[in-house]
Structure formats: structure tokens, C-alpha cells
Design a protein around this motif. Structure first.
Motif, short mmCIF file in Angstrom:
data_model
loop_
_atom_site.label_atom_id
_atom_site.label_comp_id
_atom_site.label_asym_id
_atom_site.label_seq_id
_atom_site.Cartn_x
_atom_site.Cartn_y
_atom_site.Cartn_z
N VAL A 142 0.79 -1.24 0.00
CA VAL A 142 0.00 0.00 0.00
C VAL A 142 0.82 1.29 0.00
CG1 VAL A 142 -1.95 -1.13 1.13
CG2 VAL A 142 -0.25 0.07 2.53
N CYS A 143 2.14 1.20 -0.03
CA CYS A 143 2.95 2.42 0.13
C CYS A 143 2.74 3.45 -0.97
CB CYS A 143 4.43 2.07 0.28
SG CYS A 143 5.18 1.40 -1.21
N MET A 144 2.32 3.04 -2.15
CA MET A 144 2.16 4.00 -3.23
C MET A 144 0.91 4.87 -3.08
SD MET A 144 0.85 1.64 -6.39
CE MET A 144 0.02 2.87 -7.34
N PHE A 145 -0.08 4.42 -2.33
CA PHE A 145 -1.35 5.13 -2.28
C PHE A 145 -1.28 6.48 -1.56
CE2 PHE A 145 -2.63 0.75 -3.16
CZ PHE A 145 -3.39 0.97 -4.30
N PRO A 146 -0.65 6.60 -0.39
CA PRO A 146 -0.54 7.94 0.20
C PRO A 146 0.25 8.90 -0.69
CG PRO A 146 -0.09 6.27 1.85
CD PRO A 146 -0.15 5.56 0.52
N LEU A 147 1.25 8.38 -1.39
CA LEU A 147 2.01 9.23 -2.32
C LEU A 147 1.14 9.66 -3.49
CD1 LEU A 147 5.35 7.23 -2.31
CD2 LEU A 147 4.83 9.34 -1.07
N SER A 148 0.29 8.77 -3.97
CA SER A 148 -0.65 9.11 -5.04
C SER A 148 -1.64 10.18 -4.56
CB SER A 148 -1.38 7.86 -5.50
OG SER A 148 -2.35 8.16 -6.46
N ALA A 149 -2.12 10.05 -3.33
CA ALA A 149 -3.04 11.05 -2.77
C ALA A 149 -2.35 12.41 -2.68
CB ALA A 149 -3.53 10.61 -1.40
N ASP A 178 -5.21 20.47 -10.39
CA ASP A 178 -5.82 20.75 -11.69
C ASP A 178 -5.68 19.57 -12.65
OD1 ASP A 178 -6.61 23.25 -10.84
OD2 ASP A 178 -4.83 24.26 -11.63
N GLU A 179 -4.51 18.95 -12.69
CA GLU A 179 -4.31 17.79 -13.56
C GLU A 179 -5.16 16.61 -13.10
OE1 GLU A 179 -0.14 16.99 -13.65
OE2 GLU A 179 0.34 19.03 -14.28
N ALA A 180 -5.21 16.39 -11.80
CA ALA A 180 -6.00 15.28 -11.26
C ALA A 180 -7.49 15.50 -11.52
CB ALA A 180 -5.73 15.12 -9.76
N LEU A 212 -15.52 13.32 -6.44
CA LEU A 212 -14.87 12.02 -6.63
C LEU A 212 -13.38 12.09 -6.33
CD1 LEU A 212 -16.62 10.76 -9.87
CD2 LEU A 212 -17.01 9.99 -7.52
N LEU A 213 -12.75 13.18 -6.75
CA LEU A 213 -11.33 13.35 -6.49
C LEU A 213 -11.06 13.45 -4.99
CD1 LEU A 213 -8.49 13.68 -7.59
CD2 LEU A 213 -8.98 16.12 -7.95
N MET A 214 -11.87 14.20 -4.28
CA MET A 214 -11.69 14.31 -2.83
C MET A 214 -11.91 12.96 -2.15
SD MET A 214 -13.17 18.06 -1.77
CE MET A 214 -14.69 18.01 -2.68
N LEU A 215 -12.92 12.20 -2.60
CA LEU A 215 -13.15 10.87 -2.04
C LEU A 215 -11.98 9.94 -2.35
CD1 LEU A 215 -16.95 10.35 -2.78
CD2 LEU A 215 -15.86 10.73 -0.55
N GLY A 216 -11.44 10.04 -3.56
CA GLY A 216 -10.27 9.23 -3.92
C GLY A 216 -9.08 9.55 -3.04
N ILE A 217 -8.86 10.83 -2.78
CA ILE A 217 -7.75 11.24 -1.91
C ILE A 217 -7.96 10.68 -0.50
CG2 ILE A 217 -6.70 13.24 -0.77
CD1 ILE A 217 -7.20 14.77 -3.46
N ASP A 276 0.13 13.46 -4.50
CA ASP A 276 0.30 13.95 -5.86
C ASP A 276 -1.00 14.58 -6.38
OD1 ASP A 276 2.00 14.06 -8.35
OD2 ASP A 276 0.28 12.90 -9.11
N LYS A 277 -2.13 14.00 -6.04
CA LYS A 277 -3.41 14.56 -6.46
C LYS A 277 -3.66 15.93 -5.81
CE LYS A 277 -5.81 10.20 -7.42
NZ LYS A 277 -4.62 9.37 -7.51
#
Length: 160
Positions: A18-25, A33-35, A50-55, A27-28
Motif C-alpha cells: 500500500v505504500c504507493m497510495f498515500p504518495l498518489s493522494a 488541476d491535472e487530477a 470524486l477526487l476528494m473521495l479518492g484522496i 500527488d493529487k
């Protein structure tokens, strides 16, 4: 069983998963704007929500999984997030020539299947139950997993 068997190896495996997910959040958040543009490219309404829920999912569920607090629920939610993200935002089949070296679809192809690889790993957290002790795996590295010993194959019927 040792501390290595019971705590260290399963904890390291969960962190790696799961280590990539907090980094992905993160990045968002940093590249909002890109996300948001990517979220708006999908078929669902309310891309900012949806973006806020994803984060939120990418921030909270890894913590739940690593510390063992409702880890199965967190893994199930994160697996669903990965599957939905793959199907809605990595539709490689919509790009002509996605196998070409410079094709945009090629990156989506790999992201699609990487997401489903993560779904599989997360579902193992959901259904996994107990872990095989690391020392047992070290002594028999090519043996079947612990569930294989519990599955009894039905005997073949006797031939007359």
C-alpha cells in the motif's frame, strides 16, 4: 514462532502493498488541476467530489491496512477503488495502436493491469486469514501456501 514470523514480515508485506497510495493522494493534492482534469475525463458526474473521495480512500485505507484497524474493510474498499479506477480511467482499448512504442494507450494498458494486480493482493488481505510463518517459508520456499493443506480433493470413484 518468532516476532519476525508474527509481526515483521506481514507488516513489511502490507507496507509494500500500500505504500504507493498515500504518495498518489499527495500527488493529487499538489497537482489538483491535472487530477481534476483526469477525474472529469471519466463517465461519472461530480469530478471534484470524486477526487476528494479518492484522496481520502488513498490516505486512510493504507493506514487501516498497515496498523490492522479494520484492515479487511480497508483492503476491500481499496480493492474496489483500484478496480473502478482501472475500468473508468485506464480504458486502453479506446486507443488505436496501444501497443505502439509512443502510443498513449500503452501506458493505460499497463496501469489497467497493475491496478488489477493490486486488487488481487488486496483481496488476499481481505480473505487471507493467517499468514504462513516466515521461518516455515524459509525452510520450504517452494511449498504450497498454508491453505493448500486444508483443501481435501475428493477421491476418484473406484472403477468396476
Amino acid at each position: 514462532m518468532t516476532w519476525l514470523d508474527l509481526v515483521a514480515v506481514p507488516l513489511l508485506a502490507k507496507i509494500c502493498l500500500v505504500c504507493m497510495f498515500p504518495l498518489s493522494a499527495y500527488d493529487k493534492v499538489v497537482h489538483w488541476d491535472e487530477a481534476l482534469a483526469q477525474a472529469a475525463s471519466g463517465p461519472l458526474p461530480f469530478p471534484a467530489l470524486l477526487l476528494m473521495l479518492g484522496i481520502l480512500v488513498e490516505t486512510m485505507t493504507p493506514v487501516m491496512i498497515v496498523i490492522g484497524w479494520y484492515d479487511r474493510a480497508g483492503a476491500f474498499l481499496l480493492a474496489g477503488f483500484c478496480g473502478v479506477t482501472a475500468v473508468l480511467f485506464h480504458r486502453f482499448w479506446e486507443f488505436p495502436g496501444f501497443w505502439s512504442r509512443d502510443g498513449e494507450g500503452r501506458a493505460h494498458f499497463w496501469d489497467f493491469f497493475k491496478n488489477f494486480g493490486l486488487v488481487g493482493g488486496l483481496l488476499l488481505v481481505v480473505i487471507g486469514g493467517g499468514y504462513a510463518p516466515a521461518s516455515q517459508v524459509a525452510h520450504h520456499p517452494l511449498s504450497s501456501g498454508p491453505q493448500a493443506a486444508e483443501i481435501q480433493m475428493p477421491a476418484a470413484p473406484a472403477r468396476p
